[in-house]
Design a protein around this motif. Structure first.
Motif, PDB file in Angstrom:
ATOM      1  N   ARG A  65      -7.220   3.761  -6.931  1.00 49.79           N
ATOM      2  CA  ARG A  65      -7.479   5.122  -7.330  1.00 49.79           C
ATOM      3  C   ARG A  65      -7.020   6.023  -6.185  1.00 49.79           C
ATOM      4  O   ARG A  65      -7.027   5.619  -5.020  1.00 49.79           O
TER       5      ARG A  65
ATOM      6  N   ILE B 254      -6.866   7.352  -0.869  1.00 51.80           N
ATOM      7  CA  ILE B 254      -6.577   6.236  -1.772  1.00 51.80           C
ATOM      8  C   ILE B 254      -7.494   5.051  -1.495  1.00 51.80           C
ATOM      9  O   ILE B 254      -7.813   4.770  -0.336  1.00 51.80           O
ATOM     10  N   ASP B 255      -7.967   4.389  -2.553  1.00 52.59           N
ATOM     11  CA  ASP B 255      -8.737   3.156  -2.440  1.00 52.59           C
ATOM     12  C   ASP B 255      -7.956   2.050  -3.138  1.00 52.59           C
ATOM     13  O   ASP B 255      -7.559   2.201  -4.288  1.00 52.59           O
ATOM     14  N   PHE B 256      -7.789   0.938  -2.428  1.00 46.71           N
ATOM     15  CA  PHE B 256      -7.121  -0.223  -3.018  1.00 46.71           C
ATOM     16  C   PHE B 256      -8.222  -1.157  -3.496  1.00 46.71           C
ATOM     17  O   PHE B 256      -8.984  -1.685  -2.678  1.00 46.71           O
ATOM     18  N   MET B 257      -8.302  -1.366  -4.812  1.00 50.82           N
ATOM     19  CA  MET B 257      -9.465  -2.049  -5.374  1.00 50.82           C
ATOM     20  C   MET B 257      -9.199  -3.477  -5.831  1.00 50.82           C
ATOM     21  O   MET B 257     -10.076  -4.326  -5.742  1.00 50.82           O
ATOM     22  N   ARG B 258      -8.030  -3.731  -6.371  1.00 51.24           N
ATOM     23  CA  ARG B 258      -7.699  -5.076  -6.850  1.00 51.24           C
ATOM     24  C   ARG B 258      -6.235  -5.346  -6.571  1.00 51.24           C
ATOM     25  O   ARG B 258      -5.431  -4.430  -6.501  1.00 51.24           O
TER      26      ARG B 258
ATOM     27  N   GLY C 183       0.818  -1.219   0.000  1.00 49.57           N
ATOM     28  CA  GLY C 183       0.000   0.000   0.000  1.00 49.57           C
ATOM     29  C   GLY C 183       0.846   1.260   0.000  1.00 49.57           C
ATOM     30  O   GLY C 183       0.601   2.158  -0.828  1.00 49.57           O
TER      31      GLY C 183
END
Lengths: 138, 138, 138, 138
Positions: free
Chosen positions: D124, D81-85, D49
């Motif tokens: 994103r 921040i978004d951790f999506m995959r 991350g």
């Protein structure tokens, strides 16, 4: 779901919310319009922050519905918004939402809001939605 | 500024916003109450996300005012909110805002929102405000 | 889990991460220390943003572990951070994490980071974690 | 500034940061590549991350530099921040940054991070930068 179906669903499930229409649904997400009225404004004629928050949130909700159908229980878990420019007085707002992830548990999208007639965004937002268990596809 | 002064200022500058009162001002920040009414609710009786966003935003604004005086031009530049639990039906909301930074250009604070009568927070938020040039202290 | 158990778990699961220790675990959350070294610094001696992000993230992870036990698969889904003041040169950083929600699917917490010896926070953060299915308590 | 000029500036000002290159500069913003190596990974081979945070942050910084020139003092004030995959193992990361606002005091941008060879975003982010006084254009 198509634009009119989404609007009909929103009208039914959220009768106190009005002025919003879905102008486009496509593979990327949706575009939503807010017909700005006095109740959306702060003194000086500028659209209020909570109104822009609501527009971004509904655009994301519409984007999720456009993919998984009429699910009333999808709920916002988190949102982030930046107010970048003053919206143009007397203009509708247009919100473009991209659905970036539609997972089994969470959906993530981002939104750019602009005043009709201008290209530069007045605000940006990102939203995370929780997908209820019955709607989970796996 | 004292609680009643802040409320009077908010009433004057933002007449369309109502139901909010400042319950406490201290060295850390402020506490603000929202008297929840039908217009704040979604079907099912739960307080809407935009309402909780507005409460957090006004609590931060009140916290800034409590330090720099009646400055109408301080504006929200960004906000982040997590909706964690459903608020209790029929209860007022209380928002506790801590002012974490009051700089020359930007102010940063965080807010915990809870239902009156319960300790667990229903939402958390962080907000960034822009301090207008005339109010800059250096 | 107690501080030393959490540290042992972190050492085992994340061997490339070092310098972090858990100084306190209580009902609210945890406190974590980062022993600042050259690799954490930008030119001029200030701690880098990604280092403070990592400290906040690990503090939240430790807080989640302190409640649900040694779960390696809890992962960060989202984070938000504000950098408010320059950390003091040559000082360790202390991160105080409050666990605000520990749900079945998501956990939410916030973190205040300060330089050892000073009270004012240098950064604030909020984090959302996904709780893996096997660890869900219902 | 052109890609090679931006990279030269980053190498000079931030010598401890490596692996990043600017692949494109245009009217919208920039694209940046991270050549992923072991030090960027968590056990299991997934990019950490804090690494993705650093990539997003540097992409935004490069986007700001591409417009206002070699300004070392522009600093990150906030990030989300978004951790999506999970990123694809063994692949470089590409970060596309759109500069959404370049004001006198603040700049705002967003970033989509993807694994080379795939279209879907893995994360994103949105970032806010403070523009130092000397670089203010009014």
């Amino acid at each position: 779901m198509q634009p009119q179906e989404i609007e009909a669903f929103l009208d039914r499930e959220f009768p106190q919310v009005s002025g919003y229409s879905v102008t486009r649904v496509d593979g990327q997400g949706v575009e939503m319009r807010l017909a700005v009225e006095d109740r959306h404004l702060r003194p000086g004629g500028t659209v209020s922050g909570p109104t822009m928050f609501e527009l971004a949130d509904l655009a994301m909700y519409a984007a999720v519905l456009s993919r998984i159908g009429p699910v009333a229980l999808a709920v916002t878990t988190g949102a982030n918004i930046d107010f970048m420019r003053k919206p143009a007085a007397g203009r509708d707002l247009l919100a473009e939402c991209r659905l970036l992830k539609l997972g089994n548990v969470l959906a993530v999208g981002d939104v750019l809001i602009r005043s009709e007639g201008a290209e530069v965004p007045v605000a940006r937002a990102s939203l995370t939605y929780s997908i209820p268990p019955k709607s989970r596809r796996n």
